[in-house]
Design an enzyme around this catalytic site. Sequence first.
Site, PDB file in Angstrom:
ATOM      1  N   LEU A 276      46.177  15.577 -36.957  1.00  0.00           N
ATOM      2  CA  LEU A 276      45.322  16.309 -37.906  1.00  0.00           C
ATOM      3  C   LEU A 276      43.892  15.759 -37.939  1.00  0.00           C
ATOM      4  O   LEU A 276      43.129  16.065 -38.852  1.00  0.00           O
ATOM      5  CB  LEU A 276      45.942  16.277 -39.308  1.00  0.00           C
ATOM      6  N   GLY A 277      43.561  14.935 -36.972  1.00  0.00           N
ATOM      7  CA  GLY A 277      42.170  14.492 -36.862  1.00  0.00           C
ATOM      8  C   GLY A 277      41.821  13.338 -37.782  1.00  0.00           C
ATOM      9  O   GLY A 277      40.644  13.148 -38.111  1.00  0.00           O
TER      10      GLY A 277
ATOM     11  N   ASP B 254      38.261  17.124 -31.645  1.00  0.00           N
ATOM     12  CA  ASP B 254      38.519  16.665 -33.018  1.00  0.00           C
ATOM     13  C   ASP B 254      37.215  16.405 -33.782  1.00  0.00           C
ATOM     14  O   ASP B 254      37.038  16.937 -34.887  1.00  0.00           O
ATOM     15  CB  ASP B 254      39.374  15.389 -33.019  1.00  0.00           C
TER      16      ASP B 254
ATOM     17  N   GLY C 234      48.259   9.694 -37.164  1.00  0.00           N
ATOM     18  CA  GLY C 234      49.230   9.991 -36.111  1.00  0.00           C
ATOM     19  C   GLY C 234      49.942  11.312 -36.302  1.00  0.00           C
ATOM     20  O   GLY C 234      51.064  11.489 -35.845  1.00  0.00           O
TER      21      GLY C 234
HETATM   22  O1  PMV Z   1      46.597  15.178 -31.263  1.00  0.00           O
HETATM   23  P1  PMV Z   1      45.200  15.543 -31.658  1.00  0.00           P
HETATM   24  O2  PMV Z   1      45.094  16.307 -32.904  1.00  0.00           O
HETATM   25  O3  PMV Z   1      44.260  14.371 -31.576  1.00  0.00           O
HETATM   26  O4  PMV Z   1      44.680  16.619 -30.583  1.00  0.00           O
HETATM   27  C1  PMV Z   1      44.601  16.335 -29.225  1.00  0.00           C
HETATM   28  C2  PMV Z   1      44.063  17.545 -28.523  1.00  0.00           C
HETATM   29  C3  PMV Z   1      44.192  17.426 -27.005  1.00  0.00           C
HETATM   30  O5  PMV Z   1      43.649  18.625 -26.493  1.00  0.00           O
HETATM   31  C4  PMV Z   1      45.642  17.309 -26.587  1.00  0.00           C
HETATM   32  C5  PMV Z   1      43.437  16.232 -26.451  1.00  0.00           C
HETATM   33  C6  PMV Z   1      41.926  16.361 -26.541  1.00  0.00           C
HETATM   34  O6  PMV Z   1      41.266  15.322 -26.338  1.00  0.00           O
HETATM   35  O7  PMV Z   1      41.395  17.450 -26.763  1.00  0.00           O
END
Ligand code: PMV
Length: 316
Positions: free
Chosen positions: A103-104, A149, A100
């Site tokens: 950072l993937g 991600d 959460g």
């Molecule tokens: O919050 P994270 O690290 O899962 O990144 C989400 C990136 C977004 O562009 C907001 C959503 C996506 O699916 O690309």
Amino acid sequence: MSLATAPAKVILLGEHAVVYGHPAIAMPFPALQARAEARAAERSSLRSERYPETVAFLDEAVTGELAPATEALRGAFEALERLGSTQPLALVLKSDIPAGAGLGSSAATAVACVRAAFGAHGREAPAALVRAIATRAEAIAHGASSGLDPAAVCAEAPIRFVRAHAPVPLTLRAAMGIVIALSDAPSATGPMVAQVGERQQHEAGAREALVQLGELSDQGAELFEKGELAELGGLMDRAHALLASLGVSTPALDTLCRAAREAGAWGAKLTGGGGGGCAVALCPLELLEPVTAAMGAAGASHVWPAQYLLERKQER
Ligand code: PMV
């Protein structure tokens, strides 16, 4: 026993815009890793050291924290079965990527699981298959996802990414420091993606901000390839302002970014979905310590500095 890993990821430019088909730049962050161990077993299962009381059996319905990784494993088992490998496996996950935080974590966990399952059969999982399986698992973790991600945690280098296209690797031309700082609240990717979706439907200004974020990614990719990192930092500052205009920043993220810039960073922005989670700063190697200290003093609950060097992708 087979052990496989996958790194965390950080988005340098283009989050949210990437959902609408605009480009983004992201890269693996190997200072934080997810690890999966796979062993032959009577019945296929998945456990995580993070949730020690839970065991997910693959032949049962799985909900909760382990659902996305279980889905990834099912994808891996189906692919392995087509290759004639049917041995059940017990997997154990260990990860130092905070959940959460943007950072993937879920993508890295899914990728490590798929790689470990293939490794247990003496096989290497093909990269495109790993990305496809992890992208499906991400849909369970976060709802619809752009696939950024999984692409970033599978990459060996920074990538320019456009939804539904193969990622294009970028070459690091100059050494750089990256500092990731976790703010006081968890990231809220799902609600933030929904909020931006709502705004871009009704507000021309929001649609324009998303277009500009995508343009910054394209300019950023060019600067990255030229090694013009100070200018790249300037684009990150502009991206932060655009993301804030879309309502996905928080006072804590703004404070972390300001502190990094004041300590000499080339640029800083929120990274990932926002609404909490992390800020990322780009800085000269010699300023890694002061930028790290400044973000820590500005209220970060954790700070991770990393060096990206020319001969190796990254070292702590
Ligand atoms: O919050 P994270 O690290 O899962 O990144 C989400 C990136 C977004 O562009 C907001 C959503 C996506 O699916 O690309």
